[in-house]
Write an enzyme that holds these catalytic residues in place. Structure first.
Site, short mmCIF file in Angstrom:
data_model
loop_
_atom_site.label_atom_id
_atom_site.label_comp_id
_atom_site.label_asym_id
_atom_site.label_seq_id
_atom_site.Cartn_x
_atom_site.Cartn_y
_atom_site.Cartn_z
N HIS A 89 0.73 4.21 4.90
CA HIS A 89 -0.09 4.90 3.90
C HIS A 89 0.38 6.34 3.74
CE1 HIS A 89 -3.90 2.15 4.25
NE2 HIS A 89 -2.78 1.48 4.08
N SER B 207 0.81 -1.22 0.00
CA SER B 207 0.00 0.00 0.00
C SER B 207 0.84 1.26 0.00
CB SER B 207 -0.95 0.00 1.21
OG SER B 207 -1.91 -1.02 1.08
#
Length: 291
Positions: free
Chosen positions: A219, A160
């Site tokens: 993230h 991610s």
């Protein structure tokens, strides 16, 4: 735009790819096809980097699912894999990158693969594979470095960080080609909403929960890396003086952040409780997925 109309171009797949590329191409790039390769794009070569990365991630997941005899929404988790980011083995530097090939279950895998394909392929067609490779790897490394500093006792799996770097690259693309980008305010609003939502979820979970399986730090770090490095690596069609200054300033900021993170882990490990390595007999470590 003078797109070739031979049999290959008329194929549904090729039309879809060209349309995807045009969706992120600035106006001047679309209207002046003789100056830019995208106007004569014929899928030779096709965008290969993002599909290749996704294929490797799927292949690694299948390998561990078969080897461990388990597959589910959040399993298997290959704790003993040489690819996983293991907080006890930070000196094995490849783990700061290789963890991106592992995923904690098919839900985690599919979410990352879908984001990479839908976001990455249009960017790859406009900005070429090597720029996307730099951004993707930078997001992965930034994610693991940030997680190792702010969540130093957790394992880490997932890509991610790289996916968020690609999302941020869209924002960088809008910034550096602002005057030429169609629907620039709409693009900026959508990207800002996505990021604000993720930050809001992170803040809520941080304030209301003592633990979480999702590494939102990865993230955020991946997004910041993609934004800072995207302004440097992506193609700027009409570069103004202020954009040149901004580009090199952001590159310097990115390099300083990475250097500081590495220096802290090596020279000042006590600041983030990194070393000595955690003893084998201790409370179970948490799994931090950058899902």
């Amino acid at each position: 735009v003078n797109v070739p109309v031979d049999a290959g171009t008329r194929s549904v797949v090729q039309k879809a790819l060209v349309a995807a590329a045009f969706s992120v191409a600035p106006r001047s790039q679309v209207s002046h096809g003789d100056r830019h390769y995208i106007a004569e794009y014929s899928c030779c070569p096709p965008p290969l980097l993002i599909p290749l990365l996704c294929s490797v991630e799927v292949g690694v997941f299948i390998y561990y699912a078969v080897n461990m005899g388990d597959v589910g929404p959040y399993t298997p988790v290959p704790w003993k894999s040489p690819l996983i980011y293991d907080p006890r083995r930070r000196m094995e530097a490849w783990r700061f990158i290789s963890y991106m090939f592992l995923h904690a279950g098919y839900v985690h895998l599919l979410s990352n693969v879908m984001v990479a394909l839908f976001v990455g392929i249009p960017l790859e067609m406009v900005h070429r594979w090597w720029r996307l490779f730099i951004l993707y790897v930078a997001g992965v490394v930034a994610g693991s470095l940030a997680a190792s500093m702010f969540d130093p006792h957790s394992y880490l799996v997932g890509a991610s960080g790289g996916c968020y770097a690609l999302i941020a690259a869209h924002l960088a693309n809008v910034i550096i080609n602002w005057s030429e980008m169609p629907f620039n305010w709409v693009r900026l609003l959508v990207l800002g909403t996505l990021m604000a939502t993720d930050v809001g979820v992170f803040a809520y979970i941080t304030l209301t929960s003592t633990s979480t399986r999702v590494s939102y730090i990865a993230h955020l770090a991946g997004f910041v890396a993609g934004l800072l490095l995207g302004t440097v690596t992506l193609r700027n069609l009409k570069e103004h003086r202020w954009e040149i200054i901004l580009k090199w300033t952001l590159l310097a900021v990115f390099i300083l952040l990475i250097a500081a993170a590495i220096t802290i882990q090596i020279a000042f490990p006590d600041l983030v409780d990194l070393y000595p390595p955690m003893p084998e007999k201790t409370a179970p470590l948490q799994l931090g997925t950058d899902m």
